[in-house]
Motif scaffolding. Structure first.
Motif, PDB file in Angstrom:
ATOM      1  N   GLY A 150       0.793  -1.228   0.000  1.00 47.46           N
ATOM      2  CA  GLY A 150       0.000   0.000   0.000  1.00 47.46           C
ATOM      3  C   GLY A 150       0.824   1.278   0.000  1.00 47.46           C
ATOM      4  N   ILE A 151       2.078   1.200  -0.390  1.00 52.61           N
ATOM      5  CA  ILE A 151       2.944   2.387  -0.428  1.00 52.61           C
ATOM      6  C   ILE A 151       2.631   3.187  -1.686  1.00 52.61           C
ATOM      7  CG2 ILE A 151       5.328   3.197  -0.592  1.00 52.61           C
ATOM      8  CD1 ILE A 151       6.066   0.544   0.917  1.00 52.61           C
ATOM      9  N   LEU A 152       2.203   4.435  -1.489  1.00 49.00           N
ATOM     10  CA  LEU A 152       1.885   5.334  -2.598  1.00 49.00           C
ATOM     11  C   LEU A 152       2.941   6.434  -2.673  1.00 49.00           C
ATOM     12  CD1 LEU A 152      -1.960   5.749  -2.124  1.00 49.00           C
ATOM     13  CD2 LEU A 152      -0.825   4.565  -4.000  1.00 49.00           C
ATOM     14  N   SER A 153       3.466   6.669  -3.874  1.00 49.84           N
ATOM     15  CA  SER A 153       4.343   7.818  -4.107  1.00 49.84           C
ATOM     16  C   SER A 153       3.736   8.638  -5.231  1.00 49.84           C
ATOM     17  CB  SER A 153       5.776   7.381  -4.418  1.00 49.84           C
ATOM     18  OG  SER A 153       5.827   6.496  -5.527  1.00 49.84           O
ATOM     19  N   TYR A 154       3.962   9.953  -5.162  1.00 49.01           N
ATOM     20  CA  TYR A 154       3.351  10.904  -6.091  1.00 49.01           C
ATOM     21  C   TYR A 154       4.464  11.621  -6.843  1.00 49.01           C
ATOM     22  CZ  TYR A 154      -0.622   9.870  -3.137  1.00 49.01           C
ATOM     23  OH  TYR A 154      -1.611   9.217  -2.449  1.00 49.01           O
ATOM     24  N   TRP A 155       4.514  11.425  -8.137  1.00 50.56           N
ATOM     25  CA  TRP A 155       5.610  11.897  -8.972  1.00 50.56           C
ATOM     26  C   TRP A 155       5.136  13.015  -9.883  1.00 50.56           C
ATOM     27  CZ3 TRP A 155      10.469   9.272  -8.942  1.00 50.56           C
ATOM     28  CH2 TRP A 155      10.505   8.157  -8.099  1.00 50.56           C
ATOM     29  N   ALA A 156       5.912  14.082 -10.002  1.00 49.96           N
ATOM     30  CA  ALA A 156       5.591  15.207 -10.885  1.00 49.96           C
ATOM     31  C   ALA A 156       6.889  15.838 -11.366  1.00 49.96           C
ATOM     32  CB  ALA A 156       4.741  16.235 -10.147  1.00 49.96           C
ATOM     33  N   LEU A 157       6.776  16.713 -12.345  1.00 48.79           N
ATOM     34  CA  LEU A 157       7.947  17.443 -12.829  1.00 48.79           C
ATOM     35  C   LEU A 157       8.514  18.327 -11.733  1.00 48.79           C
ATOM     36  CD1 LEU A 157       6.560  18.456 -16.318  1.00 48.79           C
ATOM     37  CD2 LEU A 157       8.323  16.739 -15.840  1.00 48.79           C
ATOM     38  N   GLN A 158       7.622  18.799 -10.872  1.00 45.67           N
ATOM     39  CA  GLN A 158       7.994  19.691  -9.777  1.00 45.67           C
ATOM     40  C   GLN A 158       6.843  19.664  -8.777  1.00 45.67           C
ATOM     41  OE1 GLN A 158       9.812  23.461 -10.991  1.00 45.67           O
ATOM     42  NE2 GLN A 158       8.194  24.491  -9.863  1.00 45.67           N
ATOM     43  N   HIS A 159       7.140  19.895  -7.515  1.00 45.28           N
ATOM     44  CA  HIS A 159       6.103  19.965  -6.486  1.00 45.28           C
ATOM     45  C   HIS A 159       6.135  21.347  -5.858  1.00 45.28           C
ATOM     46  CE1 HIS A 159       5.155  15.685  -6.622  1.00 45.28           C
ATOM     47  NE2 HIS A 159       6.449  15.464  -6.713  1.00 45.28           N
ATOM     48  N   GLY A 160       4.950  21.887  -5.543  1.00 45.18           N
ATOM     49  CA  GLY A 160       4.895  23.247  -5.039  1.00 45.18           C
ATOM     50  C   GLY A 160       4.528  23.386  -3.578  1.00 45.18           C
ATOM     51  N   GLY A 161       4.144  22.314  -2.892  1.00 42.13           N
ATOM     52  CA  GLY A 161       3.680  22.482  -1.525  1.00 42.13           C
ATOM     53  C   GLY A 161       4.033  21.306  -0.635  1.00 42.13           C
ATOM     54  N   GLU A 162       3.530  21.377   0.593  1.00 45.24           N
ATOM     55  CA  GLU A 162       3.815  20.347   1.585  1.00 45.24           C
ATOM     56  C   GLU A 162       3.070  19.039   1.305  1.00 45.24           C
ATOM     57  OE1 GLU A 162       3.400  21.685   5.610  1.00 45.24           O
ATOM     58  OE2 GLU A 162       4.456  23.566   5.177  1.00 45.24           O
ATOM     59  N   ALA A 163       1.982  19.115   0.555  1.00 43.69           N
ATOM     60  CA  ALA A 163       1.219  17.927   0.164  1.00 43.69           C
ATOM     61  C   ALA A 163       1.243  17.831  -1.364  1.00 43.69           C
ATOM     62  CB  ALA A 163      -0.212  18.031   0.657  1.00 43.69           C
ATOM     63  N   PRO A 164       1.191  16.615  -1.908  1.00 41.73           N
ATOM     64  CA  PRO A 164       1.155  16.483  -3.366  1.00 41.73           C
ATOM     65  C   PRO A 164      -0.083  17.156  -3.941  1.00 41.73           C
ATOM     66  CG  PRO A 164       1.498  14.343  -2.307  1.00 41.73           C
ATOM     67  CD  PRO A 164       1.164  15.316  -1.223  1.00 41.73           C
ATOM     68  N   ASP A 165       0.095  17.937  -4.985  1.00 45.35           N
ATOM     69  CA  ASP A 165      -1.024  18.583  -5.667  1.00 45.35           C
ATOM     70  C   ASP A 165      -0.674  18.739  -7.143  1.00 45.35           C
ATOM     71  OD1 ASP A 165      -3.185  19.981  -6.607  1.00 45.35           O
ATOM     72  OD2 ASP A 165      -2.900  21.720  -5.294  1.00 45.35           O
TER      73      ASP A 165
END
Length: 182
Positions: A150-165
């Motif tokens: 159940g390990i979830l990771s959130y990948w993006a080109l860049q992250h802007g905050g304390e939580a993935p968005d």
């Protein structure tokens, strides 16, 4: 057509277990199709949703899925595209970040395929160009990766905050040129 590979980064609050990297790129763009590819390195514990057949579905982000965001130049609105290895997909329009969500019409269903090797996986999606913006866009590539346990990771080109968005325009750092005329 030249394609640039974009390295995605995991959100620091949700690190992966075994996945070492996720990259994404446009592998084709013409008057008929936009073709996208994501590559996962270290995919030995990757959770792949069961085949469900083509069709729209909400909530694909709850497990492994791949997303692209297109924001036409000069506009505050954007398109969100979601693709699951199950072959389910979704397309939405937004007026502004997380505002005015509406189902985006598609002239036909997108196609997708997933191939897995012993240490990597490749996910390809083909989206009908007639269902996409016709001008140049800022683009965001993202992925939700579920690993065993159940390990979830959130990948993006860049992250802007304390939580993935993924809807944060700071994530839209790639460019997509307008498709060539038919």
């Amino acid at each position: 057509m030249q394609t640039q590979t974009h390295e995605l980064v995991p959100h620091p609050a949700h690190p992966p277990a075994q996945v070492r990297g996720v990259s994404a790129k446009v592998i084709g763009h013409d008057a008929n199709w936009l073709r996208l590819r994501w590559r996962i390195e270290g995919s030995g514990a990757l959770v792949v949703p069961a085949f469900a057949g083509k069709g729209r579905a909400d909530g694909l982000w709850r497990t492994t899925c791949f997303e692209a965001f297109l924001q036409p130049d000069g506009e505050s609105g954007y398109v969100e595209l979601n693709f699951s290895p199950s072959e389910r997909w979704a397309a939405y329009d937004f007026n502004a970040p997380r505002e005015g969500m509406a189902e985006r019409p598609m002239p036909r269903e997108p196609d997708s395929t997933m191939r897995q090797g012993s240490t990597f996986a490749i996910f390809d999606a083909a989206v009908p160009a007639q269902g996409l913006p016709t001008i140049a866009c800022a683009m965001g590539f993202t992925a939700v990766i579920e690993e065993e346990g159940g390990i979830l990771s959130y990948w993006a080109l860049q992250h802007g905050g304390e939580a993935p968005d993924f809807h944060d325009p700071a994530c839209f750092t790639a460019r997509l040129a307008a498709p060539p005329p038919a």
